[in-house]
Scaffold this motif. Structure first.
Motif, PDB file in Angstrom:
ATOM      1  N   ALA A  81      10.557  37.585  -7.331  1.00 22.36           N
ATOM      2  CA  ALA A  81      10.179  37.579  -8.243  1.00 22.36           C
ATOM      3  C   ALA A  81       8.972  38.920  -8.604  1.00 22.36           C
ATOM      4  N   LEU A 107       6.406  39.311 -11.823  1.00 22.05           N
ATOM      5  CA  LEU A 107       6.570  38.716 -13.280  1.00 22.05           C
ATOM      6  C   LEU A 107       5.390  39.599 -14.101  1.00 22.05           C
ATOM      7  N   TYR A 141      11.561  41.055 -14.929  1.00 26.32           N
ATOM      8  CA  TYR A 141      11.885  40.142 -13.521  1.00 26.32           C
ATOM      9  C   TYR A 141      13.240  40.150 -13.149  1.00 26.32           C
ATOM     10  N   THR A 142      12.785  40.334 -12.066  1.00 22.90           N
ATOM     11  CA  THR A 142      14.690  39.657 -11.080  1.00 22.90           C
ATOM     12  C   THR A 142      14.481  38.714 -10.265  1.00 22.90           C
ATOM     13  N   VAL A 173      14.636  35.751 -10.163  1.00 24.89           N
ATOM     14  CA  VAL A 173      14.800  34.383 -10.992  1.00 24.89           C
ATOM     15  C   VAL A 173      15.568  33.274 -11.505  1.00 24.89           C
ATOM     16  N   PRO A 226      14.594  31.798 -15.859  1.00 25.47           N
ATOM     17  CA  PRO A 226      14.201  32.983 -16.427  1.00 25.47           C
ATOM     18  C   PRO A 226      13.603  32.609 -17.362  1.00 25.47           C
ATOM     19  N   THR A 228      11.237  30.870 -16.643  1.00 21.60           N
ATOM     20  CA  THR A 228      10.081  31.048 -16.209  1.00 21.60           C
ATOM     21  C   THR A 228       9.380  31.743 -16.713  1.00 21.60           C
ATOM     22  N   ALA A 229       9.450  32.796 -17.634  1.00 16.64           N
ATOM     23  CA  ALA A 229       8.326  33.734 -18.529  1.00 16.64           C
ATOM     24  C   ALA A 229       7.535  32.328 -19.608  1.00 16.64           C
ATOM     25  N   LYS A 276      17.482  43.748 -13.842  1.00 17.84           N
ATOM     26  CA  LYS A 276      15.970  43.133 -14.509  1.00 17.84           C
ATOM     27  C   LYS A 276      16.182  42.346 -15.762  1.00 17.84           C
ATOM     28  N   LEU A 277      15.507  41.605 -16.225  1.00 15.30           N
ATOM     29  CA  LEU A 277      15.825  40.844 -16.812  1.00 15.30           C
ATOM     30  C   LEU A 277      15.043  41.182 -17.721  1.00 15.30           C
TER      31      LEU A 277
END
Length: 197
Positions: free
Chosen positions: A18, A20, A144-145, A147, A150, A153-154, A187-188
């Motif tokens: 990832a 970020l 990101y991708t 993860v 997600p 993590t963010a 990708k989110l």
């Protein structure tokens, strides 16, 4: 008086799958409450994203996984704020529309920024959805991708930065809305907007 505050930072995960990137911008806030059933449209593709949500974000029909991620971000942010002795944020459905539109726009126009596409401001974007009477409006974004968790993590990465933590734990924030979009490439994009009156 409406004010603009901004801070930016990049965090690259090196050899991890990832990358970020997080940006923060604070302006001012507004109203509403957490809806029982926010609607998401999983059919919006990366190429048509910009026009799809311009005026009708609620026309998006339910991708339950995305709805669950948005709710998780809302709940987790309130949990973290409660741990810091702050009042919980109230869900603002109109602000969530703004956040969702921003996430879709980032995917559709292949950009990453707290500012809306086309040189406009967050305040301009909020006004499109009827949010006009505010003092402070803020935005956090993540993209990101790869993860596994997600949302967690963010939020953990946002809170790891003293500057971002200060913005997120600002007692003036009263309401929030979260918008997530996943592009065709996986990708989110996560946008969380905050406001106060």
């Amino acid at each position: 008086m409406k004010k603009l505050y901004s801070a930016t930072a990049k965090s690259c995960a090196g050899s991890k799958p990832a990358i970020l990137v997080f940006l923060l911008c604070a302006l001012a806030g507004c109203q509403s409450r957490y809806p029982e059933n926010p609607k998401i449209d999983s059919s919006v593709n990366q190429d048509s994203a910009a026009t799809s949500l311009k005026s009708e974000p609620d026309a998006r029909e339910g991708d339950e996984k995305i709805v669950a991620l948005e709710r998780k971000a809302f709940d987790l942010m309130n949990q973290k704020r409660a741990g810091a002795g702050l009042k919980p944020l109230v869900w603002n459905g109109e602000l969530a529309k703004v956040a969702r539109k921003h996430s879709v726009d980032m995917a559709g126009h292949n950009f990453f920024s707290v500012q809306p596409f086309g040189g406009r401001t967050i305040g301009d974007q909020a006004a499109e959805f009827g949010i006009k009477d505010w003092k402070h409006l803020g935005r956090m974004v993540a993209a990101y991708t790869g993860v596994p968790n997600p949302v967690e993590t963010a939020i953990e990465r946002w809170l790891a930065s003293n500057e971002r933590r200060q913005y997120l734990f600002d007692s003036r924030w009263q309401e929030t809305g979260v918008g997530i979009f996943v592009s065709k490439t996986g990708k989110l994009y996560l946008t969380q907007d905050f406001l106060s009156k």
